[in-house]
Design a protein around this motif. Sequence first.
Motif, PDB file in Angstrom:
ATOM      1  N   LYS A   1       0.829  -1.195   0.000  1.00 37.65           N
ATOM      2  CA  LYS A   1       0.000   0.000   0.000  1.00 37.65           C
ATOM      3  C   LYS A   1       0.875   1.262   0.000  1.00 37.65           C
ATOM      4  CE  LYS A   1      -4.322   1.119   2.160  1.00 37.65           C
ATOM      5  NZ  LYS A   1      -5.265   0.796   3.206  1.00 37.65           N
TER       6      LYS A   1
ATOM      7  N   LEU B   1       2.761   1.687  -3.287  1.00 35.99           N
ATOM      8  CA  LEU B   1       1.938   2.205  -4.393  1.00 35.99           C
ATOM      9  C   LEU B   1       1.632   3.697  -4.222  1.00 35.99           C
ATOM     10  CD1 LEU B   1      -0.579  -0.698  -5.162  1.00 35.99           C
ATOM     11  CD2 LEU B   1       1.533  -0.094  -6.339  1.00 35.99           C
ATOM     12  N   GLU B   2       1.698   4.176  -2.981  1.00 38.16           N
ATOM     13  CA  GLU B   2       1.468   5.617  -2.776  1.00 38.16           C
ATOM     14  C   GLU B   2       2.597   6.460  -3.347  1.00 38.16           C
ATOM     15  OE1 GLU B   2       0.700   6.227   1.384  1.00 38.16           O
ATOM     16  OE2 GLU B   2      -1.183   5.108   1.208  1.00 38.16           O
TER      17      GLU B   2
ATOM     18  N   PRO C   1      -0.327   2.817 -10.168  1.00 39.96           N
ATOM     19  CA  PRO C   1      -0.969   2.544  -8.883  1.00 39.96           C
ATOM     20  C   PRO C   1      -2.493   2.619  -8.983  1.00 39.96           C
ATOM     21  CG  PRO C   1       0.967   3.859  -8.524  1.00 39.96           C
ATOM     22  CD  PRO C   1       0.803   3.751 -10.014  1.00 39.96           C
ATOM     23  N   ALA C   2      -3.011   3.597  -9.730  1.00 41.34           N
ATOM     24  CA  ALA C   2      -4.474   3.720  -9.850  1.00 41.34           C
ATOM     25  C   ALA C   2      -5.061   2.474 -10.508  1.00 41.34           C
ATOM     26  CB  ALA C   2      -4.819   4.968 -10.662  1.00 41.34           C
TER      27      ALA C   2
ATOM     28  N   LEU D   1      -6.229  -6.152  -5.088  1.00 40.63           N
ATOM     29  CA  LEU D   1      -6.957  -5.737  -3.886  1.00 40.63           C
ATOM     30  C   LEU D   1      -7.042  -6.898  -2.908  1.00 40.63           C
ATOM     31  CD1 LEU D   1      -9.927  -3.615  -5.320  1.00 40.63           C
ATOM     32  CD2 LEU D   1      -8.095  -2.839  -3.784  1.00 40.63           C
TER      33      LEU D   1
ATOM     34  N   HIS E   1      -5.018  -0.399  -8.050  1.00 43.60           N
ATOM     35  CA  HIS E   1      -6.040  -0.235  -7.011  1.00 43.60           C
ATOM     36  C   HIS E   1      -7.419  -0.681  -7.504  1.00 43.60           C
ATOM     37  CE1 HIS E   1      -4.272   1.486  -3.409  1.00 43.60           C
ATOM     38  NE2 HIS E   1      -3.419   2.126  -4.181  1.00 43.60           N
ATOM     39  N   ARG E   2      -7.598  -0.718  -8.827  1.00 43.53           N
ATOM     40  CA  ARG E   2      -8.888  -1.174  -9.372  1.00 43.53           C
ATOM     41  C   ARG E   2      -8.894  -2.665  -9.692  1.00 43.53           C
ATOM     42  NH1 ARG E   2      -8.542   3.841 -12.270  1.00 43.53           N
ATOM     43  NH2 ARG E   2      -7.656   2.775 -14.044  1.00 43.53           N
TER      44      ARG E   2
ATOM     45  N   LEU F   1      -3.797  -5.491  -1.015  1.00 41.73           N
ATOM     46  CA  LEU F   1      -4.262  -4.211  -0.501  1.00 41.73           C
ATOM     47  C   LEU F   1      -5.492  -4.344   0.399  1.00 41.73           C
ATOM     48  CD1 LEU F   1      -3.922  -2.172  -3.824  1.00 41.73           C
ATOM     49  CD2 LEU F   1      -2.314  -2.225  -1.927  1.00 41.73           C
TER      50      LEU F   1
END
Length: 238
Positions: free
Chosen positions: A200, A203-204, A223-224, A233, A227-228, A237
């Motif tokens: 997490k 990825l930030e 990263p976006a 996930l 996150h999808r 994440l």
Amino acid sequence: MLTVDNLHAGYGTSEVLVGVSLEVKAGSVVALIGANGAGKTTTMRAISGMLKPSRGQVLLDGKPVQEYDASRIARLGLAHSPEGRKVFGPLTVEDNLLLGAYSRLPRFFGFRGRAAGDLKGVYELFPRLEERRLQAAGTLSGGEQQMLAIGRALMSKPKVMLLDEPSMGLAPIIVQEVFHTIRRLKEAGITLLLVEQFAKSALEVADYAYVMDRGRIAIEGTPAELHRDERVLAAYLG
Ligand code: ATP
């Protein structure tokens, strides 16, 4: 800046990397995440020449380097800060930093003078290291030792830096500090390939990321995008 194409490598007869391909563009931070044993550290070692790849290519600034040994690859501009930090405990903080410049500057009289400007840059990034410059590196806290390992890598003025699990074994508050450091490296324009268990946080800070699974890249994206991705996930994440 760094291109890895179809890299294979392993230990003895066991093949660990079975075709790893990735790219790190100049000035970007790229994260490599994945489960324990997926092959992240092995990928870093095969890139830096600590482990000889059996197949595939590593291009540094367009030049194939996979046949070279680790010291030559380092001289060409690739700095590897390995898992577990590995600072030289009995030496002072400053001597540890100076060691990072040895491969780049000739070792005769005047070496310290010529490394002084680079030392200043590292101390600006890490004022805590300057405060402790004459202290034995082994007496630093874990987080400070990680700063020192990164500072030493910077002293070689790398084109690309490989950072393997910089947060390993550190208390949560210090982990935050390490990620703050990584952000500062990014702001300074350092090109970075980062292996991290804290997906997490990685990825930030990253511009792009690869997810490794059993010796190959399974998923990649911004990263976006990751996150999808349901798989990311669920596994990393959640
Ligand atoms: P972790 O997150 O646990 O550090 P990783 O993704 O970095 O894992 P690697 O350390 O690259 O994974 O290990 C990949 C595989 O290679 C594992 O199965 C491991 O047991 C094996 N391996 C790693 N180092 C060696 C070694 N020196 N000799 C033999 N096998 C090794």
